[in-house]
Design a protein around this motif. Structure first.
Motif, mmCIF file in Angstrom:
data_model
loop_
_atom_site.group_PDB
_atom_site.id
_atom_site.type_symbol
_atom_site.label_atom_id
_atom_site.label_comp_id
_atom_site.label_asym_id
_atom_site.label_seq_id
_atom_site.Cartn_x
_atom_site.Cartn_y
_atom_site.Cartn_z
ATOM 1 N N UNK A 25 0.814 -1.220 0.000
ATOM 2 C CA UNK A 25 0.000 0.000 0.000
ATOM 3 C C UNK A 25 0.845 1.267 0.000
ATOM 4 N N UNK A 26 2.110 1.183 0.375
ATOM 5 C CA UNK A 26 2.925 2.384 0.562
ATOM 6 C C UNK A 26 3.141 3.209 -0.702
ATOM 7 N N UNK A 27 3.366 2.593 -1.882
ATOM 8 C CA UNK A 27 3.554 3.433 -3.074
ATOM 9 C C UNK A 27 2.354 4.312 -3.407
ATOM 10 N N UNK A 275 -0.398 6.196 -13.768
ATOM 11 C CA UNK A 275 0.241 6.322 -12.455
ATOM 12 C C UNK A 275 1.112 5.079 -12.235
ATOM 13 N N UNK A 276 2.425 5.273 -12.145
ATOM 14 C CA UNK A 276 3.353 4.144 -12.073
ATOM 15 C C UNK A 276 4.198 4.160 -10.791
ATOM 16 N N UNK A 277 3.625 4.605 -9.703
ATOM 17 C CA UNK A 277 4.366 4.705 -8.445
ATOM 18 C C UNK A 277 5.015 3.387 -8.050
ATOM 19 N N UNK A 278 4.253 2.281 -8.148
ATOM 20 C CA UNK A 278 4.761 0.984 -7.718
ATOM 21 C C UNK A 278 5.951 0.533 -8.524
ATOM 22 N N UNK A 279 5.874 0.675 -9.851
ATOM 23 C CA UNK A 279 6.992 0.273 -10.703
ATOM 24 C C UNK A 279 8.240 1.093 -10.400
#
Length: 391
Positions: A25-27, A275-279
């Motif tokens: 969940x953090x990204x 939105x690519x925060x996780x990658x």
């Protein structure tokens, strides 16, 4: 020997740090608070997030004092419990006050990380310490990277909501708490206690055994009384002072930029489907892990790092911090954040190597703790001067 008293201690620690940092969940924390919990940007950036920084410093000082006195494991448990409380509040909390409390419990978790690092420091031989520390750092970065990739894939392709990702994080940190309870008590302890005796019989360890008859309050009193003496002894070397300063700067920058990067990404995005925060966080974690491994593997090259190299790295840090805010491009912000995190992790690795080579073994942990306190003070001061600014 590996870990004194229990050969399973290292695997348990590796699993503990992996699941503690497997938090998909953090990204997407800022989008979760803004879109799911419906807090405003002002509330998130100016009222909720700063609480972590202000809480971290006093909690860390208490952790630094109590860790040795209570034999390490209780502080590891306390930190693991802090993470569980954090995600319980994230999942079930609905008010700003509850989110502020969530930041306090998160500060407890992050501040107590020094406890498991100190546990390793006192429970293994000097020769094993650097290797096991590398394994633990790798487990931490691997957990963060895998959780970041998982969050992006689950959100994009399985239609998993931000709230459901927080449930996964809650399950992971709860498992980490169970694993923390399985960590065995260390038999050999390093400290600054006058009643300690150095082990000699058939062992090359330079560890110390604390007198079990000394009470907790007495050990705390002795630790506080010796604080000033240890600071003077630890920082008398010019090289130690120089590299301690570098470690403080890079760690403070890492946390300050890390706290604001998601807010900046949120402001720069025009399409939620892009939105690519996780990658970004996942790739950054893997590259940081690889870079740190290379630097540790070729420690001889690290030992001869020149000031000119650090000057260039400092310039790169400045550019990667300023350019995204000037050019206002999301993909540039992603790239700059990745470069920034790789450089800061590399610089912290170099600084810790330099410090370790300029100190005796039983002063190393003390210096690392003091550096973290100073970095926390810097973060608090920086926030106090810019709290009214919104992203």
């Amino acid at each position: 020997p590996n870990m004194v008293g229990n050969k399973l201690a290292v695997p348990v620690l590796l699993l503990y740090v992996f699941f503690r940092d497997f938090r998909p969940s953090e990204p997407f924390l800022t989008p979760f608070l803004n879109e799911t919990k419906e807090f405003t940007k002002h509330e998130i950036n100016n009222i909720i997030y700063p609480v972590w920084s202000y809480s971290q410093l006093p909690i860390f000082i208490l952790v630094l004092i109590f860790t040795d006195a209570v034999r390490y494991r209780p502080m590891i448990w306390f930190g693991a419990l802090g993470y569980v409380a954090t995600w319980l509040l994230l999942v079930f909390g609905t008010t700003v006050k509850q989110m502020q409390l969530m930041q306090v419990t998160y500060a407890i978790g992050t501040a107590c990380e020094v406890a498991y690092k100190s546990y390793v420091f006192v429970a293994v031989t000097k020769e094993e310490y650097s290797t096991i520390s590398l394994y633990l750092a790798g487990s931490t970065l691997f957990g963060r990277s895998m959780s970041s990739f998982a969050s992006q894939i689950l959100h994009d392709y399985a239609n998993i909501s931000f709230l459901q990702l927080n449930y996964v994080s809650l399950a992971s940190v709860s498992l980490a708490f169970v694993l923390a309870l399985l960590i065995p008590a260390p038999h050999y302890l390093v400290g600054f206690n006058e009643n300690s005796e150095i082990m000699h019989s058939g062992s090359d360890q330079d560890h110390l055994i604390l007198d079990e008859d000394i009470g907790i309050l007495q050990r705390i009193k002795e630790k506080v009384q010796k604080g000033r003496m240890n600071v003077m002894l630890s920082y008398k070397s010019v090289q130690t002072r120089r590299w301690a300063y570098w470690a403080i700067v890079t760690s403070a920058l890492y946390f300050m930029v890390g706290n604001s990067s998601q807010s900046l990404w949120k402001d720069l995005e025009h399409d939620k489907k892009k939105r690519f925060n996780g990658y970004v966080i996942g790739v950054t974690g893997l590259l940081s892990s690889f870079t740190s491994w290379i630097l540790t593997r070729y420690s001889r090259s690290v030992e001869h790092t020149k000031a000119s190299v650090l000057a260039l790295l400092t310039l790169a840090l400045a550019l990667t911090t300023i350019l995204p805010t000037i050019l206002q491009n999301l993909y540039l912000a992603y790239i700059c954040d990745a470069i920034f995190n790789i450089i800061t992790s590399s610089c912290m690795t170099i600084a810790l190597f330099k410090i370790a080579h300029s100190l005796t073994t039983n002063l190393y942990g003390f210096v690392v703790g003091v550096n973290a306190c100073v970095a926390g003070t810097w973060i608090c001061w920086s926030l106090s001067s810019s709290l009214t600014r919104e992203y």
